[in-house]
Motif scaffolding. Structure first.
Motif, mmCIF file in Angstrom:
data_model
loop_
_atom_site.group_PDB
_atom_site.id
_atom_site.type_symbol
_atom_site.label_atom_id
_atom_site.label_comp_id
_atom_site.label_asym_id
_atom_site.label_seq_id
_atom_site.Cartn_x
_atom_site.Cartn_y
_atom_site.Cartn_z
ATOM 1 N N PRO A 69 -65.536 92.129 -76.939
ATOM 2 C CA PRO A 69 -65.804 90.807 -77.497
ATOM 3 C C PRO A 69 -64.744 89.780 -77.124
ATOM 4 N N ARG A 70 -63.515 90.185 -77.117
ATOM 5 C CA ARG A 70 -62.437 89.234 -76.864
ATOM 6 C C ARG A 70 -62.385 88.712 -75.436
ATOM 7 N N ASP A 71 -62.933 89.511 -74.498
ATOM 8 C CA ASP A 71 -62.880 89.088 -73.098
ATOM 9 C C ASP A 71 -63.882 87.994 -72.775
ATOM 10 N N ALA A 72 -64.920 87.914 -73.592
ATOM 11 C CA ALA A 72 -65.982 86.975 -73.275
ATOM 12 C C ALA A 72 -65.543 85.556 -73.605
ATOM 13 N N GLY A 73 -66.403 84.621 -73.318
ATOM 14 C CA GLY A 73 -66.087 83.234 -73.625
ATOM 15 C C GLY A 73 -66.124 82.412 -72.365
ATOM 16 N N PRO A 74 -65.966 81.111 -72.490
ATOM 17 C CA PRO A 74 -66.074 80.234 -71.335
ATOM 18 C C PRO A 74 -65.121 80.684 -70.220
ATOM 19 N N GLY A 75 -65.645 80.721 -69.017
ATOM 20 C CA GLY A 75 -64.816 81.061 -67.871
ATOM 21 C C GLY A 75 -64.601 82.544 -67.677
ATOM 22 N N ALA A 76 -65.280 83.379 -68.480
ATOM 23 C CA ALA A 76 -65.110 84.822 -68.338
ATOM 24 C C ALA A 76 -65.514 85.245 -66.931
ATOM 25 N N THR A 77 -64.629 85.972 -66.265
ATOM 26 C CA THR A 77 -64.919 86.351 -64.883
ATOM 27 C C THR A 77 -65.749 87.623 -64.828
ATOM 28 N N ALA A 78 -65.903 88.293 -65.954
ATOM 29 C CA ALA A 78 -66.653 89.543 -65.962
ATOM 30 C C ALA A 78 -68.131 89.308 -65.670
ATOM 31 N N PHE A 79 -68.572 88.083 -65.764
ATOM 32 C CA PHE A 79 -70.003 87.811 -65.686
ATOM 33 C C PHE A 79 -70.385 87.106 -64.396
ATOM 34 N N ARG A 80 -69.669 87.404 -63.312
ATOM 35 C CA ARG A 80 -69.927 86.772 -62.027
ATOM 36 C C ARG A 80 -71.376 86.798 -61.589
ATOM 37 N N GLY A 81 -72.041 87.923 -61.851
ATOM 38 C CA GLY A 81 -73.402 88.082 -61.337
ATOM 39 C C GLY A 81 -74.470 87.541 -62.266
ATOM 40 N N VAL A 82 -74.065 86.753 -63.261
ATOM 41 C CA VAL A 82 -75.024 86.259 -64.242
ATOM 42 C C VAL A 82 -75.111 84.742 -64.157
ATOM 43 N N ARG A 83 -76.298 84.223 -64.140
ATOM 44 C CA ARG A 83 -76.463 82.787 -64.216
ATOM 45 C C ARG A 83 -77.536 82.459 -65.232
ATOM 46 N N MET A 84 -77.377 81.298 -65.789
ATOM 47 C CA MET A 84 -78.306 80.876 -66.825
ATOM 48 C C MET A 84 -78.848 79.510 -66.420
#
Ligand code: ADP
Ligand code: ADP
Length: 235
Positions: A69-84
């Motif tokens: 939970p703590r890693d998420a948030g604006p600018g999180a790099t873990a979600f490179r392959g996700v777009r909305m």
């Protein structure tokens, strides 16, 4: 391959419990329609999956990366392959279409490092996805209709090199039936290439025609999941 796994995901806004324990799996190449009444938690779940907001508790794995939970948030790099792709688009209104694509390319589309390349790439993608779109890469976003902005937003999302998950929140709200059909044809093509798609829409007929599976949310949780084929007509 499973692209999205959530277990026991919760999130509250003050005393409002928006998510109360979401368990959801989405496989590569699968289109999942997310339905439910207003306030069921659909948009909140989408924002958590996009890495735009942290959740309070639970496990979120997207594209093989576990995100605490703590890693998420604006600018999180873990979600490179996700777009909305949103109803209110995240394009800069004062810039041209090409400049918007170029701007995001500096982070996530390194092959489009030049404005001309960005303009050409988005033009090609728009031609593929929305024949007769009427958008020029040189148009200022502020001068485009909402429907056209949305086409640009979706084209930009699908330019990401390895798109694991595309999240669409009411993508056809401002589109006519023909444009909606074209959009969904493209969504199916993206899925055929392995992208998982989560679709929020109130238009249940559209959801049933494009989705493989429908997940129903109520009171912040997924309460039912069914293959779309059993629920209505498919063409
Ligand atoms: P849906 O997309 O299914 O309509 P939402 O995820 O928007 O549901 O909302 C779930 C609950 O969380 C609702 O009670 C809503 O009012 C609340 N909520 C959503 N976003 C916020 C926010 N940014 N601040 C406060 N409450 C919110
Ligand atoms: P940064 O490294 O600055 O966080 P990103 O690679 O996350 O940059 O984002 C690049 C571009 O993609 C930006 O224009 C941003 O607005 C957009 N973007 C980032 N995440 C999302 C998302 N989940 N949905 C839609 N657009 C996004």
């Amino acid at each position: 391959r499973t692209v999205v796994t959530t277990r026991g995901v919760t999130k509250a806004y003050g005393r409002t419990r928006a998510l109360t324990g979401v368990d959801l799996d989405v496989r590569a190449g699968e289109v999942v329609g997310l339905v439910g009444h207003n306030g069921a938690g659909k948009s909140t779940l989408m924002r958590v999956l996009a890495g735009l907001e942290p959740c309070d508790q639970g496990t979120v794995v997207v594209g093989g990366t576990q995100v605490s939970p703590r890693d998420a948030g604006p600018g999180a790099t873990a979600f490179r392959g996700v777009r909305m792709a949103y109803q209110e688009t995240s394009l800069c209104p004062d810039l041209t279409v090409a400049e918007n694509i170029w701007l995001s390319s500096r982070h996530c589309l390194p092959r489009l490092g030049w404005r001309r390349a960005a303009g050409a790439a988005v033009r090609r993608r728009l031609d593929e996805m929305f024949p007769g779109h009427g958008v020029s890469p040189r148009d200022r976003v502020a001068d485009l209709s909402i429907a056209r902005r949305q086409m640009v937003e979706i084209a930009r999302a699908s330019l990401v090199d390895r798109l694991d998950l595309l999240i669409l929140d009411e993508p056809t709200e401002s589109l006519g039936p023909d444009a909606a059909r074209t959009l969904y044809d493209h969504v199916r093509r993206l899925a055929a290439r392995g992208t998982a798609v989560l679709l929020i829409s109130h238009r249940i007929g559209e959801v049933l025609s494009v989705a493989d599976r429908v997940a129903v949310m109520r009171d912040g949780a997924v309460v039912a999941e069914r293959p779309a084929a059993g629920l209505g007509e498919r063409d």
